[in-house]
Structures are given as structure tokens and as C-alpha cells.
Design a protein around this motif. Sequence first.
Motif, PDB file in Angstrom:
ATOM      1  N   PHE A  78       0.805  -1.226   0.000  1.00  0.00           N
ATOM      2  CA  PHE A  78       0.000   0.000   0.000  1.00  0.00           C
ATOM      3  C   PHE A  78       0.836   1.272   0.000  1.00  0.00           C
ATOM      4  O   PHE A  78       0.313   2.349  -0.257  1.00  0.00           O
ATOM      5  CB  PHE A  78      -0.924   0.037   1.233  1.00  0.00           C
ATOM      6  N   GLN A  79       2.148   1.185   0.289  1.00  0.00           N
ATOM      7  CA  GLN A  79       2.885   2.401   0.642  1.00  0.00           C
ATOM      8  C   GLN A  79       4.044   2.698  -0.303  1.00  0.00           C
ATOM      9  O   GLN A  79       4.441   1.867  -1.114  1.00  0.00           O
ATOM     10  CB  GLN A  79       3.399   2.300   2.072  1.00  0.00           C
ATOM     11  N   THR A  80       4.558   3.932  -0.149  1.00  0.00           N
ATOM     12  CA  THR A  80       5.685   4.418  -0.939  1.00  0.00           C
ATOM     13  C   THR A  80       6.939   4.479  -0.060  1.00  0.00           C
ATOM     14  O   THR A  80       6.863   4.368   1.169  1.00  0.00           O
ATOM     15  CB  THR A  80       5.406   5.821  -1.478  1.00  0.00           C
ATOM     16  N   ALA A  81       8.069   4.697  -0.690  1.00  0.00           N
ATOM     17  CA  ALA A  81       9.332   4.757   0.046  1.00  0.00           C
ATOM     18  C   ALA A  81       9.343   5.905   1.054  1.00  0.00           C
ATOM     19  O   ALA A  81       9.803   5.744   2.192  1.00  0.00           O
ATOM     20  CB  ALA A  81      10.495   4.887  -0.924  1.00  0.00           C
ATOM     21  N   ALA A  82       8.852   7.069   0.655  1.00  0.00           N
ATOM     22  CA  ALA A  82       8.858   8.219   1.564  1.00  0.00           C
ATOM     23  C   ALA A  82       7.948   7.977   2.759  1.00  0.00           C
ATOM     24  O   ALA A  82       8.297   8.305   3.897  1.00  0.00           O
ATOM     25  CB  ALA A  82       8.427   9.477   0.813  1.00  0.00           C
ATOM     26  N   TYR A  83       6.781   7.391   2.510  1.00  0.00           N
ATOM     27  CA  TYR A  83       5.864   7.114   3.616  1.00  0.00           C
ATOM     28  C   TYR A  83       6.452   6.072   4.560  1.00  0.00           C
ATOM     29  O   TYR A  83       6.397   6.228   5.788  1.00  0.00           O
ATOM     30  CB  TYR A  83       4.512   6.635   3.082  1.00  0.00           C
ATOM     31  N   LEU A  84       7.024   5.010   3.998  1.00  0.00           N
ATOM     32  CA  LEU A  84       7.621   3.978   4.840  1.00  0.00           C
ATOM     33  C   LEU A  84       8.767   4.540   5.672  1.00  0.00           C
ATOM     34  O   LEU A  84       8.880   4.241   6.865  1.00  0.00           O
ATOM     35  CB  LEU A  84       8.107   2.819   3.975  1.00  0.00           C
ATOM     36  N   ALA A  85       9.617   5.362   5.070  1.00  0.00           N
ATOM     37  CA  ALA A  85      10.732   5.951   5.811  1.00  0.00           C
ATOM     38  C   ALA A  85      10.233   6.792   6.984  1.00  0.00           C
ATOM     39  O   ALA A  85      10.811   6.750   8.082  1.00  0.00           O
ATOM     40  CB  ALA A  85      11.586   6.800   4.874  1.00  0.00           C
ATOM     41  N   ASP A  86       9.163   7.533   6.769  1.00  0.00           N
ATOM     42  CA  ASP A  86       8.579   8.336   7.839  1.00  0.00           C
ATOM     43  C   ASP A  86       8.032   7.455   8.952  1.00  0.00           C
ATOM     44  O   ASP A  86       8.228   7.735  10.139  1.00  0.00           O
ATOM     45  CB  ASP A  86       7.473   9.230   7.272  1.00  0.00           C
ATOM     46  N   GLN A  87       7.348   6.378   8.586  1.00  0.00           N
ATOM     47  CA  GLN A  87       6.802   5.459   9.578  1.00  0.00           C
ATOM     48  C   GLN A  87       7.905   4.763  10.373  1.00  0.00           C
ATOM     49  O   GLN A  87       7.800   4.600  11.592  1.00  0.00           O
ATOM     50  CB  GLN A  87       5.940   4.408   8.874  1.00  0.00           C
ATOM     51  N   VAL A  88       8.979   4.375   9.696  1.00  0.00           N
ATOM     52  CA  VAL A  88      10.106   3.743  10.377  1.00  0.00           C
ATOM     53  C   VAL A  88      10.743   4.719  11.365  1.00  0.00           C
ATOM     54  O   VAL A  88      11.072   4.353  12.502  1.00  0.00           O
ATOM     55  CB  VAL A  88      11.142   3.252   9.340  1.00  0.00           C
ATOM     56  N   ALA A  89      10.906   5.972  10.941  1.00  0.00           N
ATOM     57  CA  ALA A  89      11.505   6.978  11.814  1.00  0.00           C
ATOM     58  C   ALA A  89      10.637   7.237  13.045  1.00  0.00           C
ATOM     59  O   ALA A  89      11.144   7.408  14.154  1.00  0.00           O
ATOM     60  CB  ALA A  89      11.725   8.273  11.037  1.00  0.00           C
ATOM     61  N   GLN A  90       9.319   7.246  12.846  1.00  0.00           N
ATOM     62  CA  GLN A  90       8.409   7.540  13.951  1.00  0.00           C
ATOM     63  C   GLN A  90       8.202   6.352  14.882  1.00  0.00           C
ATOM     64  O   GLN A  90       8.108   6.524  16.104  1.00  0.00           O
ATOM     65  CB  GLN A  90       7.041   7.967  13.405  1.00  0.00           C
ATOM     66  N   LYS A  91       8.143   5.154  14.331  1.00  0.00           N
ATOM     67  CA  LYS A  91       7.676   4.008  15.110  1.00  0.00           C
ATOM     68  C   LYS A  91       8.675   2.867  15.225  1.00  0.00           C
ATOM     69  O   LYS A  91       8.400   1.872  15.892  1.00  0.00           O
ATOM     70  CB  LYS A  91       6.369   3.491  14.494  1.00  0.00           C
ATOM     71  N   GLY A  92       9.821   3.013  14.562  1.00  0.00           N
ATOM     72  CA  GLY A  92      10.861   2.018  14.730  1.00  0.00           C
ATOM     73  C   GLY A  92      10.609   0.690  14.051  1.00  0.00           C
ATOM     74  O   GLY A  92      11.209  -0.325  14.429  1.00  0.00           O
ATOM     75  N   TYR A  93       9.752   0.658  13.067  1.00  0.00           N
ATOM     76  CA  TYR A  93       9.502  -0.587  12.348  1.00  0.00           C
ATOM     77  C   TYR A  93      10.794  -1.105  11.717  1.00  0.00           C
ATOM     78  O   TYR A  93      11.625  -0.329  11.248  1.00  0.00           O
ATOM     79  CB  TYR A  93       8.470  -0.385  11.234  1.00  0.00           C
ATOM     80  N   GLU A  94      10.932  -2.426  11.684  1.00  0.00           N
ATOM     81  CA  GLU A  94      12.062  -3.054  11.004  1.00  0.00           C
ATOM     82  C   GLU A  94      11.524  -3.828   9.815  1.00  0.00           C
ATOM     83  O   GLU A  94      11.175  -5.008   9.915  1.00  0.00           O
ATOM     84  CB  GLU A  94      12.825  -3.954  11.975  1.00  0.00           C
ATOM     85  N   PHE A  95      11.415  -3.142   8.689  1.00  0.00           N
ATOM     86  CA  PHE A  95      10.817  -3.690   7.475  1.00  0.00           C
ATOM     87  C   PHE A  95      11.802  -3.631   6.317  1.00  0.00           C
ATOM     88  O   PHE A  95      12.738  -2.830   6.295  1.00  0.00           O
ATOM     89  CB  PHE A  95       9.567  -2.890   7.077  1.00  0.00           C
ATOM     90  N   GLU A  96      11.528  -4.468   5.334  1.00  0.00           N
ATOM     91  CA  GLU A  96      12.195  -4.408   4.039  1.00  0.00           C
ATOM     92  C   GLU A  96      11.114  -4.340   2.970  1.00  0.00           C
ATOM     93  O   GLU A  96       9.955  -4.658   3.234  1.00  0.00           O
ATOM     94  CB  GLU A  96      13.065  -5.653   3.820  1.00  0.00           C
ATOM     95  N   HIS A  97      11.502  -3.927   1.768  1.00  0.00           N
ATOM     96  CA  HIS A  97      10.482  -3.829   0.729  1.00  0.00           C
ATOM     97  C   HIS A  97      11.046  -4.194  -0.631  1.00  0.00           C
ATOM     98  O   HIS A  97      12.271  -4.206  -0.836  1.00  0.00           O
ATOM     99  CB  HIS A  97       9.866  -2.426   0.688  1.00  0.00           C
ATOM    100  N   GLY A  98      10.146  -4.457  -1.563  1.00  0.00           N
ATOM    101  CA  GLY A  98      10.522  -4.791  -2.920  1.00  0.00           C
ATOM    102  C   GLY A  98      10.575  -3.565  -3.807  1.00  0.00           C
ATOM    103  O   GLY A  98      10.524  -2.424  -3.342  1.00  0.00           O
ATOM    104  N   ALA A  99      10.668  -3.808  -5.086  1.00  0.00           N
ATOM    105  CA  ALA A  99      10.703  -2.727  -6.067  1.00  0.00           C
ATOM    106  C   ALA A  99       9.299  -2.178  -6.295  1.00  0.00           C
ATOM    107  O   ALA A  99       8.295  -2.837  -6.015  1.00  0.00           O
ATOM    108  CB  ALA A  99      11.282  -3.240  -7.383  1.00  0.00           C
TER     109      ALA A  99
END
Length: 284
Positions: free
Chosen positions: A96-117
Motif C-alpha cells: 500500500f505504501q511508498t518509500a517516503a511514507y515507509l521511511a517516515d513510519q520507520v523513523a516515527q515508530k521504529g519498524y524493522e521492514f524491508e520492501h521490494g521494487a
Amino acid sequence: MLRKKLALAATSVAALVALTACGGGSTEPAAEASLDPANPVVVKVGASPVPHAQILEFIDENLAQDAGIDLEITEIEDYQTPNIALADGTLDANYFQTAAYLADQVAQKGYEFEHGAGVHIEPLTAFSKKFSTPEEVTEGAKVVLNNDPVNQLRGLRVLENGGLLANLTDEDTVLSIEGDAEKNPLGLVFSEVNSEQVPQYYTEDDSVGIAVVNGNYIVQAGLDPEEILVQESAENNPNANFLTWRAGEKTEAIGALEELLHSDEVHQFILDTWNDGSVIPATN
């Protein structure tokens, strides 16, 4: 093949966990195994209803079994629940998400995720029932747009590209520009709401002059393309949507789904289904 579709709201994470338990499914990620079309591995994926879940449904119905996977598709309306459910193990992946949105969520909430292309792009679009061109927009017009920081800046950039705002920086928000005559020369008045609520405000509130809508909600709400005021360019657009999974947990089954999302069949499905340009395949 087994398919499950659930509609969730932002407050429904607990309900999602309960429903998963009631269905007898494990919250553990899909097991690593040699994929066998005769015994497909279930992959639980949370996705926005349009177009993400539709793309996943196409894969599930046409491509997944031969790849040895079976998708359980959970439709999620908001932008917070998919990452929460992925982090707590309810989902194996989300889409559902984009790189910028994911980066913001990781910065705010500390998620440890990886993603595809990137799989596809949904150009962000400003709609208006009151104005036919940006030049017609009057002083003090009311603008409703997304309240999450990443998509809000993206929406402000759309308005800037239409000549309604000027000299924006990557730190700007509606609060920083609302009273700034240089950046907001028309004195536009902004209203921030959840992304999924923007189309509702646009269609039901007569005071709204402009609504900046995320692409998936444009399709879902059936907004009139004749009311497009200005649209984000698709060329060199960094806001492609992609598959996301927990770091270190890219199973063989998740890898197979990632491959299918970039198959020629999915590329053509996107082109055929959204031939109005509201959803376009990403180029990687």
C-alpha cells in the motif's frame, strides 16, 4: 484457492487479530519451504482496496497457484493499520505504501521492514467542482488534503506545480504556509483530514474549493476526471507503491509474490484495468 477479504478501519487492529484467530490461521509468517503448486503456501497480505487488493486478486486467481502460493488478502482502508498488523505478525506482508511514507513510519515508530521494487504509481490529483483551471482559483479558497506529513507535502507540491503555491521547501506543512503570502499568495485555507476521508469531504461539503486526493481513493470514490484541476506528473515519479515485509523474513513464498507483482501479466493487467492513467505501472 483460499482467499479472505476483510475491511478494516484505523481502530480495528484488535479486530483483525481476533478475526485471524477465529479463522484458525496462525499469526506466524509463511514458512520457508520448497514451493509446490499442489500444496501452495498461504501468504497473508494486507492491502488498500483499490488498486492494490485488485492487483493481488488478479495474481491469486491467475498466477499464484502455479507459483506455489495462495494469497489471503486483507483489505485495509487506512494507512496506519497495515504496518501495525505487519509488525505484530498478523500479516506476512503489506502492499500500500511508498518509500517516503515507509521511511517516515520507520523513523516515527521504529519498524524493522524491508520492501521490494515499485509496482505501480497513483498520481496525486487536485479536484475542484468550483474552478476549471488553476487560474480561476479565488483568494481564500478552501483546500482539503491529507493530514499525514509525507502525503501532505506531496499534495502541496501538486498545488505548487499548478501555480497555486510557490517556493515550497521539504519542511513545509499547511501550518507553515497558511499565513505566508510568498508561499501562499492566494491565502488558501487548508483543512487536514485522514486520506480516506478526503473524497467524502470533497463530495459532501459545498465549502470545499479544492481537494487533493490520493490515487487509490480517486478510483475507489469514482471521482469525475472532468473535475481534475491539476495532477502530479507520472514521469520520474518516486512515489511507486511496493510490497513490504518484516526485515529478515522474506520467505520463499513472499519472494514468489514479489516476482509475480513484477510479471508481464500484472503489468498488462494494470494497463488494461486503469486505462485512464489513474494507475500506471512503475518502471524500475
